[in-house]
Design a protein around this motif. Structure first.
Motif, PDB file in Angstrom:
ATOM      1  N   SER A 129       0.824  -1.199   0.000  1.00  0.00           N
ATOM      2  CA  SER A 129       0.000   0.000   0.000  1.00  0.00           C
ATOM      3  C   SER A 129       0.864   1.258   0.000  1.00  0.00           C
ATOM      4  O   SER A 129       0.582   2.218  -0.724  1.00  0.00           O
TER       5      SER A 129
ATOM      6  N   TYR B  71      -4.900  -1.673  -1.218  1.00  0.00           N
ATOM      7  CA  TYR B  71      -5.206  -1.633   0.215  1.00  0.00           C
ATOM      8  C   TYR B  71      -5.451  -0.195   0.624  1.00  0.00           C
ATOM      9  O   TYR B  71      -4.670   0.691   0.280  1.00  0.00           O
ATOM     10  N   ARG B  72      -6.500   0.037   1.349  1.00  0.00           N
ATOM     11  CA  ARG B  72      -6.872   1.400   1.766  1.00  0.00           C
ATOM     12  C   ARG B  72      -6.683   1.571   3.267  1.00  0.00           C
ATOM     13  O   ARG B  72      -6.946   0.677   4.035  1.00  0.00           O
TER      14      ARG B  72
ATOM     15  N   VAL C 262      -4.578   1.240  -6.164  1.00  0.00           N
ATOM     16  CA  VAL C 262      -4.148   0.931  -4.792  1.00  0.00           C
ATOM     17  C   VAL C 262      -4.995  -0.223  -4.261  1.00  0.00           C
ATOM     18  O   VAL C 262      -6.212  -0.107  -4.142  1.00  0.00           O
TER      19      VAL C 262
END
Length: 233
Positions: free
Chosen positions: A148, A232-233, A230
């Motif tokens: 990330s 993964y947040r 992206v």
């Protein structure tokens, strides 16, 4: 503190003479035995200004940290005082209030479950010595968090520290490097006992690590590199 020798080899600092090393050993050891981390940090700052971070780390800090057995309660306390003093000294070296150096596209982190990463503090200090910054995310960064961070920061260089073979999982680092072919991915520290194969590589010394991070021009923050969405947040 930077010299280019014939053939283009980069030498960041000259070696400390033996007498200076012995003086540093004695002063730092006495401060650690008194459990005085602040004095450890003060001595290291003086020595860093005189001889440079790479020489100080390779010739003083690493040997002193390695020679502590850490078996008795007293030895463990001394080891903690030494490590904390080293960390503080490295972290304040060449920092200026109100001034943040650009990260320069360099991301540093400790491998997943790796709680010891003094080597990364040394690398960050050595980069500041060259008027360069970095994005230092500290120890024990999970692999998905590293992924990330790469998507968000878009660095050109990642250095992952491992202190022990338990955390130095070479196959994971190689897989990570293959997932990001635009990145230069390095493993640093003694934990990478298995060979790191391309596209990853191992950095054997602090000078090697600084040279690798300096290899890209300042300001090349790799924002032109496309990593995709992206995950993964």
């Amino acid at each position: 503190m930077e010299t280019i020798y014939p053939g283009g080899r980069l030498v960041l600092t000259h070696p400390m003479p033996a007498d200076a090393v012995q003086v540093a050993y004695k002063r730092v050891s006495l401060a650690a035995e008194d459990l005085d981390g602040s004095r450890v940090a003060t001595v290291l700052l003086e020595m860093a200004e005189a001889w440079g971070v790479p020489a100080l780390w390779e010739q003083v800090c690493r040997p002193l940290l390695a020679r502590l057995p850490g078996r008795t309660a007293s030895e463990i306390a001394i080891e903690h005082a030494l490590a904390e003093g080293v960390r503080v000294g490295l972290d304040v070296y060449r920092r200026k209030p109100g001034r943040s150096l650009p990260t320069g596209g360099v991301l540093l982190a400790g491998a997943e479950q790796e709680t010891h990463c003094l080597g990364l503090h040394a690398l960050a200090a050595a980069l500041r010595e060259q008027d360069r910054g970095c994005l230092h995310l500290g120890p024990a960064l999970p692999w998905h968090a590293l992924t990330s961070a790469v998507h968000r920061a878009r660095p050109h260089t990642v250095v992952l520290w491992s202190q022990t073979p338990v955390t130095g999982r070479a196959y994971r680092l190689v897989r990570f490097a293959r997932d990001f072919p635009a990145l230069r991915v390095y493993g640093a520290g003694p934990g990478w006992i298995e060979p790191l194969t391309a596209p990853s590589a191992h950095l054997d010394s602090l000078s090697d690590a600084v040279a690798a991070c300096l290899a890209v021009r300042p300001g090349s923050d790799a924002h032109h590199i496309r990593y995709g969405p992206v995950p993964y947040r």
